[in-house]
Design a protein around this motif. Structure first.
Motif, PDB file in Angstrom:
ATOM      1  N   GLY A  55      14.124 -51.981  25.900  1.00 20.69           N
ATOM      2  CA  GLY A  55      13.313 -51.390  24.849  1.00 20.69           C
ATOM      3  C   GLY A  55      12.297 -52.335  24.241  1.00 20.69           C
ATOM      4  O   GLY A  55      11.578 -51.981  23.319  1.00 20.69           O
ATOM      5  N   PHE A  86       8.486 -51.465  23.060  1.00 22.78           N
ATOM      6  CA  PHE A  86       8.360 -50.013  23.027  1.00 22.78           C
ATOM      7  C   PHE A  86       7.334 -49.571  21.995  1.00 22.78           C
ATOM      8  O   PHE A  86       6.489 -48.719  22.254  1.00 22.78           O
ATOM      9  CB  PHE A  86       9.723 -49.385  22.729  1.00 22.78           C
ATOM     10  CG  PHE A  86       9.672 -47.889  22.551  1.00 22.78           C
ATOM     11  CD1 PHE A  86       9.672 -47.326  21.280  1.00 22.78           C
ATOM     12  CD2 PHE A  86       9.593 -47.053  23.659  1.00 22.78           C
ATOM     13  CE1 PHE A  86       9.601 -45.943  21.112  1.00 22.78           C
ATOM     14  CE2 PHE A  86       9.519 -45.670  23.498  1.00 22.78           C
ATOM     15  CZ  PHE A  86       9.530 -45.118  22.235  1.00 22.78           C
ATOM     16  N   LEU A  87       7.419 -50.156  20.808  1.00 18.59           N
ATOM     17  CA  LEU A  87       6.512 -49.738  19.733  1.00 18.59           C
ATOM     18  C   LEU A  87       5.054 -49.988  20.118  1.00 18.59           C
ATOM     19  O   LEU A  87       4.194 -49.131  19.953  1.00 18.59           O
ATOM     20  CB  LEU A  87       6.853 -50.477  18.427  1.00 18.59           C
ATOM     21  CG  LEU A  87       6.003 -50.094  17.221  1.00 18.59           C
ATOM     22  CD1 LEU A  87       6.195 -48.621  16.859  1.00 18.59           C
ATOM     23  CD2 LEU A  87       6.347 -50.970  16.012  1.00 18.59           C
ATOM     24  N   ALA A 129      12.355 -47.863  16.152  1.00 21.80           N
ATOM     25  CA  ALA A 129      11.154 -48.305  16.868  1.00 21.80           C
ATOM     26  C   ALA A 129      10.396 -49.300  16.012  1.00 21.80           C
ATOM     27  O   ALA A 129       9.947 -50.344  16.489  1.00 21.80           O
ATOM     28  CB  ALA A 129      10.274 -47.109  17.220  1.00 21.80           C
ATOM     29  N   ARG A 130      10.295 -48.970  14.729  1.00 15.22           N
ATOM     30  CA  ARG A 130       9.526 -49.851  13.841  1.00 15.22           C
ATOM     31  C   ARG A 130      10.249 -51.171  13.601  1.00 15.22           C
ATOM     32  O   ARG A 130       9.643 -52.192  13.324  1.00 15.22           O
ATOM     33  CB  ARG A 130       9.209 -49.146  12.521  1.00 15.22           C
ATOM     34  CG  ARG A 130       8.375 -47.866  12.770  1.00 15.22           C
ATOM     35  CD  ARG A 130       7.447 -47.518  11.644  1.00 15.22           C
ATOM     36  NE  ARG A 130       8.158 -47.050  10.474  1.00 15.22           N
ATOM     37  CZ  ARG A 130       7.714 -46.088   9.670  1.00 15.22           C
ATOM     38  NH1 ARG A 130       6.594 -45.476   9.947  1.00 15.22           N
ATOM     39  NH2 ARG A 130       8.395 -45.763   8.602  1.00 15.22           N
ATOM     40  N   ARG A 132      11.750 -52.551  15.939  1.00 16.55           N
ATOM     41  CA  ARG A 132      11.752 -53.177  17.257  1.00 16.55           C
ATOM     42  C   ARG A 132      13.166 -53.383  17.784  1.00 16.55           C
ATOM     43  O   ARG A 132      13.492 -54.414  18.371  1.00 16.55           O
ATOM     44  CB  ARG A 132      10.986 -54.504  17.246  1.00 16.55           C
ATOM     45  CG  ARG A 132       9.496 -54.279  17.014  1.00 16.55           C
ATOM     46  CD  ARG A 132       8.727 -55.566  17.125  1.00 16.55           C
ATOM     47  NE  ARG A 132       7.311 -55.324  17.200  1.00 16.55           N
ATOM     48  CZ  ARG A 132       6.538 -54.922  16.204  1.00 16.55           C
ATOM     49  NH1 ARG A 132       7.071 -54.714  15.011  1.00 16.55           N
ATOM     50  NH2 ARG A 132       5.244 -54.714  16.370  1.00 16.55           N
ATOM     51  N   MET A 175      15.135 -50.941  19.906  1.00 16.00           N
ATOM     52  CA  MET A 175      15.305 -49.678  20.607  1.00 16.00           C
ATOM     53  C   MET A 175      16.515 -49.636  21.525  1.00 16.00           C
ATOM     54  O   MET A 175      16.890 -48.582  22.026  1.00 16.00           O
ATOM     55  CB  MET A 175      14.045 -49.366  21.440  1.00 16.00           C
ATOM     56  CG  MET A 175      12.882 -48.866  20.625  1.00 16.00           C
ATOM     57  SD  MET A 175      13.302 -47.366  19.694  1.00 16.00           S
ATOM     58  CE  MET A 175      13.210 -46.108  20.977  1.00 16.00           C
ATOM     59  N   VAL A 178      10.409 -42.032  24.680  1.00 14.04           N
ATOM     60  CA  VAL A 178      11.757 -42.616  24.628  1.00 14.04           C
ATOM     61  C   VAL A 178      12.491 -42.376  25.946  1.00 14.04           C
ATOM     62  O   VAL A 178      13.105 -43.275  26.515  1.00 14.04           O
ATOM     63  CB  VAL A 178      12.553 -42.019  23.450  1.00 14.04           C
ATOM     64  CG1 VAL A 178      14.006 -42.462  23.508  1.00 14.04           C
ATOM     65  CG2 VAL A 178      11.932 -42.429  22.127  1.00 14.04           C
TER      66      VAL A 178
END
Lengths: 257, 406, 327
Positions: B13, B16-17, B59-60, B62, B64, B100
């Motif tokens: 992950g 991802f953001l 997500a925010r 970081r 995931m 996602v």
């Protein structure tokens, strides 16, 4: 450890099978193809064995049928090398030719372990794996469900399936050929985006091998569809009607009192 | 059962953001104010470990990794309730969820087995059912009106009718396909199909997170459609309609398209005189999520139903933008097992009870998945003697004398 | 020793000779009756004499006793058979389609550089060749094959031949042989979990194949099984997925069942599966594919999606049971 995996193309059973006019062969032009299911399990088993990073996986395939889909998918799953055997004919190689050429190809890889599916529905001369093993002068163990590494390098543990859901735990001193029935887990899914990436970057190594004349020991005299005359009595109607008919039959036969 | 890749959680992950923010539609995620309207509105929200709000939070942050390996990832059924109600108008269903899922697949995390099979079938055969592409016209066997097979002959038609996977292969839906064929002919519309060349539009797999597969299908379909001469594409499947309306244009593959309810409603005045036989029944209409919430079309289906003599339309409590999803979208058709295993439920089971409670004898639908889903649920709920499920086409056809005996 | 001798490779299940072996002897007997020669049986174990009685329908029982033959492992078994063939020069070598036979037959043929034919349901001589009728493409086709060479190795389909009824000479001949342990060795036998239901003892089995599509649908099958007073069984792909325990697998490498009713739902009827259930008294098959091989061996068939039929059937059966209780 070096693992070689043999991937074969077989006629796709979802398409109706058609015969050539002389009824001695399938009409391969009309058939759809896909990778042999137990070969796919063999690939999955190889990938599982290589997961700890101590093994290298090479796949080998004849350039026939829908082999590109199979090989790009294998590339996306993360195999190390992909070798193809050139094949120009509109029909798949016969057993003797396939044995000789696959063996040649495998010798060029010098693997410690060769994994292949233990059955393919278009085999007429028995399983291919044992034959390949004899050609390579290696031992063969088939109908294997699950292979593990052991503490000893070059010794694997394999489970051979027996009737009654029993299995024999066998130790395998490499090099050897294993005929896979099923891997420890079903073949993994690989996202199409990875396959598309593989299509751009994957490299196939085309082997140059000496051609082999086809054998004449076994020939097909005729292919036909089984006579359906004595088959099941088909029940007709919608779901409710059929259900009622089945219940009637069961009562009549004394299965349902 | 999800088979986990044998690797540690570290690194899963990562980035991802950033990846999400690099897409124009993904940028809105920063506007989230963590109000929880999405999670509260989600019909399966209570069963999710990471409903949309928490997903955005992770997500925010970081972080995931726990999200990607959570069963929640495979519990969204694409109903758009969260998207519709989000006060910040974040594109949750169409942007966050596929991102996602796509990431989960990229990381080697295995989707539920049934979904895998559906995706593999889509890739290999161009239909989710895993049926032979050569049998895609079987629904038309014995069809009593002329059929223009555009894969075999060049013809300019008014309507390019994309039949769809279920309507082509699944017996219960094939009836509807034939009736629609007759209906269009009766209305004097020139129509053609792509025959065995027709492939899925890739609607659902985009929500499954299979971006690569979707792109493959867009490419194939774009090429197919560009070779044809037609005024509009008509679809029976709302998901396919949505795909053509919303996503295909992003790939420069936009074509004029209508869901059949819109198409027929536009021609209501030609249709009305043909609705000669009364169909006396009390009908309640289930708004499907794609034509409804996603595309905002609620009245055309109702207009069609009200035009049928003898039909009395009653509404369920949750209707139009508040309709309860049947649970079949976003891959839901193949996720019932996964969803129920993780504390969710089959939404169609609840919805059929709601339909029966209106006193209706017929639940009218306009999505191919819904026929089998609701019929199943009716049996499970023991309601099959109280309420039957019919596609709007079937009711119209009955009134036009074009129906088939079931 | 005659030119027409047929060598049968005895298949051991645990410590006893399998029923498949008796079918091999029956098939061998058919050949020798027509063409002359004797029926030879190769018995590889540690104590052949204890099993010899079961092979009495053969004429000569060639018993190789050796500790390395206690359990199947490829090296010594292949070596022993090759040596026997060299000494006896039979016309044919017959194997059962067992987990051992499938490994050994093609291997032996390759070692001998003679032909091997698989899935045979009939065979005979035609001039100096052997003609065999074999199942092909999972039973969807029939292949008539011709093989030239000596010996021709054949793997026979289970149930395709009658077990031996002939009276053989049954002479036990110990065969001395030095055999080396191979690179692949037997370590232990792991038996099935005994705590689950024994499907071989059930009167009614509802067997599901790929047609079930999703694990979620297993519930419907379970309800149907209950309504019938039976148990669930499955074909291999379902067990591979983990949707049912391995003890529920019907087929060559699973269980052999002979229930009063075998309801095959979404099962295609590939030979490996049919092998496990062909002894069922009454077979009813449901499949969307009208060409599915299962319809050949079933008593009744329905071309329909099992997912549509199951709930209807369950309901109809429940009603009938309710009625009968009232009586």
């Amino acid at each position: 450890m070096k693992i070689a995996v043999v991937l074969r193309q077989v006629p796709d059973p979802i398409e109706p099978l058609e015969l050539m006019p002389d009824e001695k062969a399938l009409d391969y032009g009309e058939a759809g193809f896909l990778v042999n299911e137990s070969d796919e399990h063999a690939l999955e088993q190889a990938l599982l064995l290589a997961e700890d990073g101590t093994a290298e996986v090479t796949v080998l395939a004849f350039d026939f049928g829908d082999v590109e889909t199979t090989l790009f998918s294998a590339a996306a799953k993360g195999v190390d090398r992909i070798l193809t055997i050139p094949w120009e004919e509109p029909f798949p190689p016969g057993t003797d030719v396939a044995t000789a050429l696959f063996a040649d190809a495998i010798r060029s890889v010098r693997p410690d372990c060769i994994l292949i599916g233990c059955q393919a529905h278009d085999e007429l001369e028995g399983a291919f794996g044992p034959r390949l093993a004899v050609e390579l002068e290696l031992p063969y163990l088939g109908v294997v469900r699950g292979v593990r590494q052991t503490a000893k390098e070059m010794v694997l543990e394999a489970h051979k399936e027996y009737p009654g859901a029993a299995k024999a735990r066998m130790s395998v001193q490499l090099p050897a050929v294993l005929g896979i029935l099923a891997a420890d887990q079903p073949p993994r899914y690989v996202p199409v985006s990875r396959i598309r990436e593989a299509m751009k970057s994957a490299e196939f190594e085309e082997l140059e091998l000496e051609s082999v004349p086809p054998s004449v020991a076994v020939s097909v005299a005729r292919l036909s569809f089984p006579l359906r005359g004595d088959g099941a009595r088909m029940l007709e109607g919608n779901e409710r009607e059929v259900a009622e008919q089945i219940a009637e039959i069961l009562v009549e036969k004394g299965v349902l009192t | 059962m999800i088979h986990q890749a044998v690797r540690s959680d570290e690194g899963i992950g990562e980035g991802f953001l950033e990846e999400l923010l690099s897409h124009p539609e993904g940028h809105d995620i920063l506007a989230c104010m963590q109000c929880g309207t999405c999670s509260g509105s989600c019909p399966l929200g209570l069963a999710m470990e990471y409903p949309p709000r928490r997903m955005i939070l992770q997500a925010r942050r970081r972080d995931m990794a726990p999200v990607l390996s959570s069963p929640s990832v495979w519990m969204c059924v694409g109903c758009y309730t969260c998207t519709l109600r989000c006060p910040r108008e974040i594109d949750l269903t169409d942007t966050l969820w596929p991102a996602v899922r796509d990431r989960a697949l990229q990381e080697g995390l295995q989707p539920p087995a049934e979904l895998q099979t559906a995706l593999q079938n889509l890739y290999m055969y161009g239909n989710v059912l895993g049926k032979s592409p050569r049998k895609r016209l079987e629904w038309a066997r014995g069809l009593d009106v002329p059929l223009t097979d555009l894969s075999k002959e060049r013809a300019a038609v008014e309507v390019l009718w994309l039949v769809g996977c279920y309507p082509s292969y699944y017996p219960r839906n094939q009836v509807v396909s034939r009736e629609f064929a007759r209906m269009m002919t009766c209305l004097g519309i020139s129509w053609g199909v792509l025959g065995v060349k027709e492939k899925s539009l890739g609607d659902c797999d985009r929500l499954f997170g299979e971006e690569g597969l979707f792109e493959t299908l867009v490419e194939t379909n774009k090429e197919l459609f560009e070779r044809q001469k037609f005024k509009t594409i008509v679809l029976l499947d709302p998901h396919s309609y949505r795909a053509l309306e919303v996503f295909y244009p992003r790939y420069d593959a936009g074509f004029p398209a209508q869901h059949y309810t819109m198409f027929l409603a536009d021609r209501l005045e030609q249709l009305r005189p043909l609705l000669t036989r009364p169909v006396p029944c009390r009908v309640t209409y289930h708004d499907n999520c794609c034509v409804g919430r996603r595309c905002g079309s609620y009245e055309p289906p109702r207009a069609l139903l009200e035009a049928i003599p003898g039909v009395e339309v009653v509404e369920m409590e949750r209707n139009r933008e508040n309709a309860l999803c049947c649970g079949g979208g976003g891959g839901g058709m193949w996720l019932d097992g996964h969803i129920t295993e993780h504390g969710g439920k089959r939404l169609s089971d609840e919805r059929i009870r709601e339909a029966a409670a209106t006193g209706a004898d017929v639940l009218a639908v306009s999505c191919p998945y819904e026929l089998s889903r609701f019929e199943d649920s009716a049996k499970v709920a023991g309601l099959e003697d109280r309420i039957v499920v019919r596609d709007i086409i079937e009711l119209l056809a009955e009134s036009m004398g074009l129906g088939e005996r079931r | 020793m005659s030119e027409q001798d047929v060598l049968v490779v005895a298949d051991l299940e645990g410590d006893s000779i399998s029923n498949g072996t008796l079918e091999l002897i029956g098939a061998a007997g058919q050949w020798t009756e027509t063409h002359g020669g004797q029926v030879l049986a190769a018995l590889l174990s540690t104590d052949g004499a204890s099993q010899a009685m079961r092979l009495a329908a053969a004429d000569r029982i060639l018993a190789v006793d050796n500790p390395v033959l206690a359990h199947y492992c490829p090296g010594p078994f292949l070596d022993a058979l090759s040596e026997i063939v060299r000494r006896e020069a039979p016309r044919l070598v017959l194997f059962a389609s067992s987990t051992v036979g499938l490994d050994l037959a093609p291997g032996l043929a390759a070692v001998l550089k003679t032909p091997c034919l698989g899935n045979c349901r009939a065979f005979d001589a035609e001039g100096d060749a052997v003609m065999a009728t074999c199942s092909y493409c999972s039973g969807k086709l029939v292949a008539e094959l011709q093989a030239k060479g000596r010996p021709v190795v054949l793997t026979l389909l289970p149930g395709a031949f009658h077990p031996a009824t002939r009276i053989g000479k049954g002479e036990l001949e110990p065969v001395a042989m030095e055999l080396a342990e191979g690179a692949i060795r037997f370590e232990e036998m792991i038996l099935a979990d005994q705590s689950d239901v024994d499907i071989t003892q059930q009167d009614v089995l509802v067997s599901v194949g790929r047609g079930i599509q999703q694990e979620d649908n297993m519930e419907l099958a379970q309800e149907l099984a209950e309504a019938l007073g039976g148990e669930l069984a499955a074909s291999r792909p379902i067990v591979d997925q983990g949707w049912l325990a391995a003890t529920r697998q019907v087929g060559k490498s699973g269980m052999i069942v002979k229930p009063r009713l075998y309801l095959a739902l979404g099962v295609s009827g590939a030979p490996e599966h049919v092998e496990g259930m062909s002894g069922s008294e009454l077979t009813i098959a449901v499949n969307t594919d009208p060409e599915a091989p299962i319809f050949e061996i079933a008593d009744y068939g329905v071309e329909m999606d099992m997912l549509d039929l199951m709930p209807e059937l369950t309901e109809v059966l429940k009603r009938k049971r309710a009625v009968s209780y009232e009586r």
